[in-house]
Design a protein around this motif. Structure first.
Motif, PDB file in Angstrom:
ATOM      1  N   VAL A  67      25.569  17.768  -6.932  1.00 40.07           N
ATOM      2  CA  VAL A  67      24.940  17.313  -5.701  1.00 40.07           C
ATOM      3  C   VAL A  67      25.077  15.796  -5.659  1.00 40.07           C
ATOM      4  N   ARG A  68      25.133  15.274  -4.461  1.00 40.76           N
ATOM      5  CA  ARG A  68      25.206  13.817  -4.285  1.00 40.76           C
ATOM      6  C   ARG A  68      24.112  13.404  -3.319  1.00 40.76           C
ATOM      7  N   GLU A 126      20.468  11.745   2.107  1.00 42.96           N
ATOM      8  CA  GLU A 126      20.937  13.090   2.467  1.00 42.96           C
ATOM      9  C   GLU A 126      21.628  13.741   1.273  1.00 42.96           C
ATOM     10  N   LEU A 127      21.390  15.047   1.113  1.00 44.47           N
ATOM     11  CA  LEU A 127      22.081  15.795   0.061  1.00 44.47           C
ATOM     12  C   LEU A 127      23.458  16.196   0.558  1.00 44.47           C
ATOM     13  N   ARG A 128      24.479  15.870  -0.206  1.00 42.67           N
ATOM     14  CA  ARG A 128      25.864  16.246   0.108  1.00 42.67           C
ATOM     15  C   ARG A 128      26.508  16.812  -1.156  1.00 42.67           C
ATOM     16  N   GLU A 129      27.677  17.384  -0.999  1.00 46.23           N
ATOM     17  CA  GLU A 129      28.429  17.982  -2.121  1.00 46.23           C
ATOM     18  C   GLU A 129      27.553  18.995  -2.868  1.00 46.23           C
ATOM     19  N   PHE A 130      26.715  19.711  -2.129  1.00 46.36           N
ATOM     20  CA  PHE A 130      25.715  20.600  -2.714  1.00 46.36           C
ATOM     21  C   PHE A 130      26.360  21.897  -3.192  1.00 46.36           C
ATOM     22  N   HIS A 134      26.107  11.451 -14.531  1.00 43.50           N
ATOM     23  CA  HIS A 134      25.625  10.665 -13.390  1.00 43.50           C
ATOM     24  C   HIS A 134      26.728   9.699 -12.963  1.00 43.50           C
ATOM     25  N   GLU A 135      26.902   9.556 -11.659  1.00 43.36           N
ATOM     26  CA  GLU A 135      27.781   8.529 -11.102  1.00 43.36           C
ATOM     27  C   GLU A 135      27.028   7.869  -9.956  1.00 43.36           C
ATOM     28  N   GLY A 193      27.430   4.381  -0.589  1.00 43.75           N
ATOM     29  CA  GLY A 193      27.618   4.960  -1.912  1.00 43.75           C
ATOM     30  C   GLY A 193      26.750   6.182  -2.087  1.00 43.75           C
ATOM     31  N   GLY A 194      26.143   6.313  -3.250  1.00 43.67           N
ATOM     32  CA  GLY A 194      25.271   7.437  -3.524  1.00 43.67           C
ATOM     33  C   GLY A 194      25.209   7.731  -5.015  1.00 43.67           C
ATOM     34  N   HIS A 195      24.332   8.673  -5.342  1.00 46.89           N
ATOM     35  CA  HIS A 195      24.139   9.095  -6.732  1.00 46.89           C
ATOM     36  C   HIS A 195      24.627  10.526  -6.850  1.00 46.89           C
ATOM     37  N   ARG A 196      25.726  10.706  -7.571  1.00 45.41           N
ATOM     38  CA  ARG A 196      26.303  12.033  -7.805  1.00 45.41           C
ATOM     39  C   ARG A 196      25.808  12.543  -9.153  1.00 45.41           C
ATOM     40  N   PHE A 197      25.331  13.779  -9.149  1.00 48.58           N
ATOM     41  CA  PHE A 197      24.903  14.464 -10.364  1.00 48.58           C
ATOM     42  C   PHE A 197      25.862  15.625 -10.582  1.00 48.58           C
ATOM     43  N   LEU A 198      26.495  15.700 -11.746  1.00 46.51           N
ATOM     44  CA  LEU A 198      27.361  16.825 -12.117  1.00 46.51           C
ATOM     45  C   LEU A 198      26.670  17.554 -13.267  1.00 46.51           C
ATOM     46  N   PHE A 199      26.407  18.841 -13.082  1.00 46.30           N
ATOM     47  CA  PHE A 199      25.641  19.629 -14.045  1.00 46.30           C
ATOM     48  C   PHE A 199      26.558  20.582 -14.800  1.00 46.30           C
TER      49      PHE A 199
END
Length: 141
Positions: free
Chosen positions: A74-75, A64-68, A102-103, A85-91
Motif C-alpha cells: 500500500v502507498r 490517499e491509499l494507493r497501490e492497495f 518502507h520507501e 511523493g508518499g510512503h510505500r509499505f511492502l509486506f
C-alpha cells in the motif's frame, strides 16, 4: 528527490500488520508523528480511501491509499502544494512474522526545492519514529 528506505521485521502475522497500517484513522493510537487523523471517505478501507492527518511541521494533510493490494503493499500519498511523493509499505510474510520494506519519497516542488536537505532529514526521522512505534505497538501484546 529524497527517497528514504528502511526494512523491519515485526513479530506479528502479515494480516495484523497490514490492517494496522491501512487503518490510517487509528494512527494516533500508535504513531507519535500523527497527533490526529480521521477518515474522509465512506465504505471499506481500500484503494482510493482518503484520510486527513495532522503531521507536525506540515499541518493537516489529506492522504490517499494507493497501490492497495491486501497483505502485499500500500502507498499513502499526501496531497500537498509544495511536496509530492508518499510512503510505500511492502509486506512479506515470514511465517508468523512480517517483513516491511518502507520507501518514503518526499520530492519538493517549485521554490521548496531549496529545502530538499531539510525535508530529507525530516523524512528520515519521521520514518524511523513511525517504524519503531509500529513495531512497539504490534509487539506489545
Amino acid at each position: 528527490m529524497a527517497v528514504v528506505k528502511r526494512i523491519q521485521v515485526i513479530n506479528k502475522p502479515v494480516d495484523a500488520v497490514f490492517q494496522t497500517v491501512v487503518d490510517v484513522a487509528n494512527f494516533p493510537k500508535w504513531n507519535p508523528t500523527t497527533p490526529s487523523a480521521r477518515k474522509l471517505t465512506t465504505g471499506e478501507i481500500g484503494e482510493g480511501a482518503r484520510f486527513k492527518l495532522e503531521i507536525p511541521g506540515f499541518g493537516k494533510v489529506q492522504q490517499e491509499l494507493r497501490e492497495f493490494e491486501r497483505n502485499k503493499r500500500v502507498r499513502l500519498v499526501p496531497s500537498m502544494r509544495f511536496l509530492r511523493g508518499g510512503h510505500r509499505f511492502l509486506f512479506t510474510a515470514q511465517g508468523s512474522r512480517t517483513r516491511i520494506d518502507h520507501e518514503l519519497e518526499m520530492t519538493p516542488k517549485g521554490f521548496f526545492k531549496i529545502f530538499s536537505p531539510f525535508i530529507s532529514m525530516m523524512g528520515k526521522k519521521n520514518l524511523r519514529d513511525t517504524a519503531n512505534a509500529l513495531q512497539r505497538y504490534l509487539e506489545r501484546t
